[in-house]
Scaffold this motif. Structure first.
Motif, PDB file in Angstrom:
ATOM      1  N   THR A  45       0.760  -1.101  -0.011  1.00 21.95           N
ATOM      2  CA  THR A  45      -0.140  -0.128   0.126  1.00 21.95           C
ATOM      3  C   THR A  45       0.819   1.345   0.050  1.00 21.95           C
ATOM      4  OG1 THR A  45      -1.525  -1.110   1.391  1.00 21.95           O
ATOM      5  CG2 THR A  45      -1.820   1.197   1.339  1.00 21.95           C
ATOM      6  N   VAL A  46       0.544   2.228  -0.921  1.00 20.27           N
ATOM      7  CA  VAL A  46       1.370   3.323  -0.714  1.00 20.27           C
ATOM      8  C   VAL A  46       0.893   4.535  -0.198  1.00 20.27           C
ATOM      9  CG1 VAL A  46       2.586   5.036  -2.559  1.00 20.27           C
ATOM     10  CG2 VAL A  46       2.504   2.588  -2.986  1.00 20.27           C
ATOM     11  N   LEU A  47       1.146   5.047   0.651  1.00 21.44           N
ATOM     12  CA  LEU A  47       0.759   6.426   1.559  1.00 21.44           C
ATOM     13  C   LEU A  47       1.312   7.535   0.847  1.00 21.44           C
ATOM     14  CD1 LEU A  47       1.240   5.342   5.050  1.00 21.44           C
ATOM     15  CD2 LEU A  47      -0.928   5.023   3.843  1.00 21.44           C
ATOM     16  N   VAL A  48       0.293   8.545   0.431  1.00 22.08           N
ATOM     17  CA  VAL A  48       1.153   9.952  -0.319  1.00 22.08           C
ATOM     18  C   VAL A  48       0.707  11.038   0.766  1.00 22.08           C
ATOM     19  CG1 VAL A  48       0.459  11.147  -2.181  1.00 22.08           C
ATOM     20  CG2 VAL A  48       0.137   8.761  -2.425  1.00 22.08           C
ATOM     21  N   TYR A  49       1.775  11.725   0.910  1.00 24.37           N
ATOM     22  CA  TYR A  49       1.812  13.033   1.679  1.00 24.37           C
ATOM     23  C   TYR A  49       2.125  14.176   0.572  1.00 24.37           C
ATOM     24  CZ  TYR A  49       1.602  10.385   5.904  1.00 24.37           C
ATOM     25  OH  TYR A  49       1.113   9.659   6.982  1.00 24.37           O
ATOM     26  N   ARG A  50       1.512  15.414   1.004  1.00 24.89           N
ATOM     27  CA  ARG A  50       1.562  16.362  -0.120  1.00 24.89           C
ATOM     28  C   ARG A  50       2.287  17.583   0.731  1.00 24.89           C
ATOM     29  NH1 ARG A  50       0.602  14.749  -4.897  1.00 24.89           N
ATOM     30  NH2 ARG A  50      -1.437  13.496  -4.925  1.00 24.89           N
ATOM     31  N   ARG A  51       3.299  18.135   0.325  1.00 24.79           N
ATOM     32  CA  ARG A  51       3.902  19.195   0.904  1.00 24.79           C
ATOM     33  C   ARG A  51       3.392  20.489   0.921  1.00 24.79           C
ATOM     34  NH1 ARG A  51       9.029  21.635  -2.211  1.00 24.79           N
ATOM     35  NH2 ARG A  51       7.288  22.919  -3.293  1.00 24.79           N
ATOM     36  N   VAL A  52       3.046  21.126   2.110  1.00 22.29           N
ATOM     37  CA  VAL A  52       2.389  22.254   2.378  1.00 22.29           C
ATOM     38  C   VAL A  52       3.262  23.168   3.129  1.00 22.29           C
ATOM     39  CG1 VAL A  52       0.196  21.267   2.065  1.00 22.29           C
ATOM     40  CG2 VAL A  52       1.188  21.445   4.441  1.00 22.29           C
ATOM     41  N   GLN A  53       3.152  24.657   3.171  1.00 22.62           N
ATOM     42  CA  GLN A  53       3.995  25.413   3.999  1.00 22.62           C
ATOM     43  C   GLN A  53       3.503  25.345   5.406  1.00 22.62           C
ATOM     44  OE1 GLN A  53       3.549  29.540   2.387  1.00 22.62           O
ATOM     45  NE2 GLN A  53       4.545  30.234   4.030  1.00 22.62           N
ATOM     46  N   ALA A  54       4.625  25.167   6.362  1.00 21.03           N
ATOM     47  CA  ALA A  54       4.344  25.087   7.640  1.00 21.03           C
ATOM     48  C   ALA A  54       3.749  26.247   8.514  1.00 21.03           C
ATOM     49  CB  ALA A  54       5.712  24.442   8.222  1.00 21.03           C
ATOM     50  N   SER A  55       4.290  27.330   8.158  1.00 17.21           N
ATOM     51  CA  SER A  55       3.941  28.608   8.734  1.00 17.21           C
ATOM     52  C   SER A  55       4.610  29.604   8.145  1.00 17.21           C
ATOM     53  CB  SER A  55       4.282  28.606  10.259  1.00 17.21           C
ATOM     54  OG  SER A  55       5.630  28.609  10.464  1.00 17.21           O
ATOM     55  N   ARG A  56       4.065  30.963   8.647  1.00 20.92           N
ATOM     56  CA  ARG A  56       4.646  32.078   8.069  1.00 20.92           C
ATOM     57  C   ARG A  56       4.891  32.960   9.277  1.00 20.92           C
ATOM     58  NH1 ARG A  56       3.705  34.360   3.334  1.00 20.92           N
ATOM     59  NH2 ARG A  56       2.610  33.396   1.712  1.00 20.92           N
TER      60      ARG A  56
END
Length: 105
Positions: A45-56
């Motif tokens: 099974t392949v788990l997919v995670y997407r990169r997002v901005q952590a904070s500003r």
């Protein structure tokens, strides 16, 4: 190669911080795929995670790192987005425009 400790949010890796290799631009990859072996010997099974901005930053609004959020659907990214690229609906022969029902009158 450089790596950066990156937090994971949601899914089975929720709360973990893993070292992720950085690309030539100094950013981690946009998607992070984690193959999880099947207990019965089937396909993983392949788990997919997407990169997002952590904070500003509060004062200037500058970018302060990345984190990965779990994507339960795990769809593949579209790749490069060129202005002349068609959307999925247009590629299937469907148009985004709604036909005018009064056009024949």
């Amino acid at each position: 190669m450089k790596s950066e400790d990156t937090p994971f949010v949601g899914g089975p890796l929720d709360g973990r911080v893993l070292p992720v290799l950085l690309g030539p631009t100094g950013h981690p990859p946009k998607t992070y795929r984690v193959p999880v072996p099947d207990a019965n010997g089937g396909p993983p099974t392949v788990l997919v995670y997407r990169r997002v901005q952590a904070s500003r930053s509060k004062r200037l609004g500058l970018h302060q790192g990345w984190k990965y959020e779990y994507d339960p659907e795990g769809k593949r990214g579209r790749g490069l987005k060129w202005p002349w690229s068609k959307t999925d609906a247009q590629a299937d022969g469907q148009s985004d425009a709604t036909p005018d029902p009064h056009a024949d009158e």
